[in-house]
Design an enzyme around this catalytic site. Structure first.
Site, PDB file in Angstrom:
ATOM      1  N   LYS A 152      14.942   0.637   4.518  1.00 43.87           N
ATOM      2  CA  LYS A 152      14.379   1.047   3.230  1.00 43.87           C
ATOM      3  C   LYS A 152      14.429   2.565   3.073  1.00 43.87           C
ATOM      4  CE  LYS A 152      12.183   1.213  -0.663  1.00 43.87           C
ATOM      5  NZ  LYS A 152      10.787   0.810  -0.858  1.00 43.87           N
ATOM      6  N   THR A 184       6.129   0.704   2.038  1.00 39.37           N
ATOM      7  CA  THR A 184       7.149   1.541   2.676  1.00 39.37           C
ATOM      8  C   THR A 184       6.434   2.569   3.528  1.00 39.37           C
ATOM      9  OG1 THR A 184       8.718   1.237   0.856  1.00 39.37           O
ATOM     10  CG2 THR A 184       9.057   3.130   2.295  1.00 39.37           C
ATOM     11  N   LEU A 195       0.827  -1.197   0.000  1.00 38.55           N
ATOM     12  CA  LEU A 195       0.000   0.000   0.000  1.00 38.55           C
ATOM     13  C   LEU A 195       0.868   1.257   0.000  1.00 38.55           C
ATOM     14  CD1 LEU A 195      -2.674  -1.200   2.595  1.00 38.55           C
ATOM     15  CD2 LEU A 195      -2.814  -1.266   0.093  1.00 38.55           C
ATOM     16  N   PRO A 196       0.267   2.425  -0.309  1.00 31.97           N
ATOM     17  CA  PRO A 196       1.088   3.628  -0.517  1.00 31.97           C
ATOM     18  C   PRO A 196       1.710   4.249   0.723  1.00 31.97           C
ATOM     19  CG  PRO A 196      -1.012   3.775  -1.704  1.00 31.97           C
ATOM     20  CD  PRO A 196      -1.116   2.610  -0.775  1.00 31.97           C
ATOM     21  N   LYS A 232       7.177  11.274  -0.300  1.00 34.60           N
ATOM     22  CA  LYS A 232       6.693  10.684   0.948  1.00 34.60           C
ATOM     23  C   LYS A 232       7.804   9.974   1.699  1.00 34.60           C
ATOM     24  CE  LYS A 232       5.115   6.667   0.920  1.00 34.60           C
ATOM     25  NZ  LYS A 232       5.566   5.278   1.205  1.00 34.60           N
TER      26      LYS A 232
END
Length: 296
Positions: A171, A96, A65-66, A246
């Protein structure tokens, strides 16, 4: 083979799900976009009307998911998944997100008796399609060993970097470096072009010299240099500028949490914010070159 619920079939999740189907797993899928579901069904997946329906008989639940709010909403929100996931199932979140969000969801899953790992990925859409992703895993080692055969069907590298949330920290470190490298690579090529150099020849030289990087060899930011790069198809189909923005924001938050200094990371975040404000937020993040390329 496993019964897998796969939730989130975007540019990354779609090809990841396709590779699981090629490996012989049974997939029940859900996404808010009907065309994404249809694409997965064309590869052999079973469509469901809700995420809860997708997990009903799952042995493994995978989400891609975003952002943090989407992951927390999926698992913890009103009508969240955790009460509906079968006992003994393994939960793998490949999104992430903020490390604190990953820890929050994992703690709730563990309290329900479910094993959960955070396993964000690196490798881009090309890696997702080719099944060569790198998984950066945080969580219990035993849970990772359960997940390893499934992850191996979608990627070729698996790194266990620590406890829950550690995968997200690693990450963010990777993506912060990538964001800086892409921005300066585009800037360097734009400088060469402004002096009359051929961007293809310049990129070939850089790709075998000390400025060699993923940005020069796989996702070159200059149109026409690499046929398969997003830049050569109008900066579409890759990792979105606003997703990089983001991630750089999350990296900044993570830095503030421990008092770390990330001056280049902060500068890169501002560059991608400027690119978003210029109307390029939905384009691949390599479109940041538009800020410095003449005539773009």
């Amino acid at each position: 083979m496993s019964r897998i619920a796969f939730i989130g079939l975007g540019n990354m999740g779609g090809p990841m799900a396709a590779n699981l189907l090629k490996a012989g797993h049974t997939l029940h899928v859900f996404d808010l976009a009907a065309d994404a579901i249809a694409q997965a069904v064309s590869h052999g997946a079973t469509a469901t009307n809700t995420a809860i329906e997708a997990v009903q008989a799952a042995e493994v639940v995978i989400s891609m998911l975003p952002a943090s709010r989407h992951v927390e909403g999926l698992y913890l929100g009103e009508g969240g998944l955790l009460p509906h996931i079968p006992d003994g199932a393994l939960v793998i979140d490949c999104s992430t997100i903020a490390p604190a969000s990953a820890q929050k969801v994992a703690k709730a899953a563990n309290a329900r008796g479910l094993a959960m790992i955070d396993a964000p990925v690196s490798g881009g859409t090309a890696g997702a399609t080719a099944g060569t992703l790198t998984f950066i895993v945080g969580g219990d080692g035993d849970a990772l060993e359960r997940a390893r055969p499934v992850l191996a069907n979608m990627g070729k590298n698996i790194f266990h970097v620590g406890a829950s949330g550690a995968g997200q920290v690693a990450k963010l470190c990777n993506n912060m470096a990538l964001g800086v490298i892409m921005a300066v690579t585009g800037e360097a090529i734009a400088l060469g072009v402004a002096h009359g150099l051929d961007p293809g020849v310049l990129s070939q030289m850089m790709a075998v010299s000390t400025s060699r990087s993923w940005a020069t060899e796989v996702c070159n930011p200059w149109p026409g240099v690499l046929d398969n790069a997003p830049a050569s198809r109008g900066y579409t189909g890759g990792f979105g500028n606003d997703l990089m923005l983001k991630d750089l924001g999350l990296a900044a938050e993570a830095a503030m949490g421990v008092g770390a200094s990330i001056p280049l990371g902060e500068l890169a975040r501002n560059l991608y914010a400027m690119n978003s404000q210029a109307g390029n937020g939905g384009l691949d993040f390599s479109s940041v070159v538009k800020l410095v390329a003449k005539g773009s």
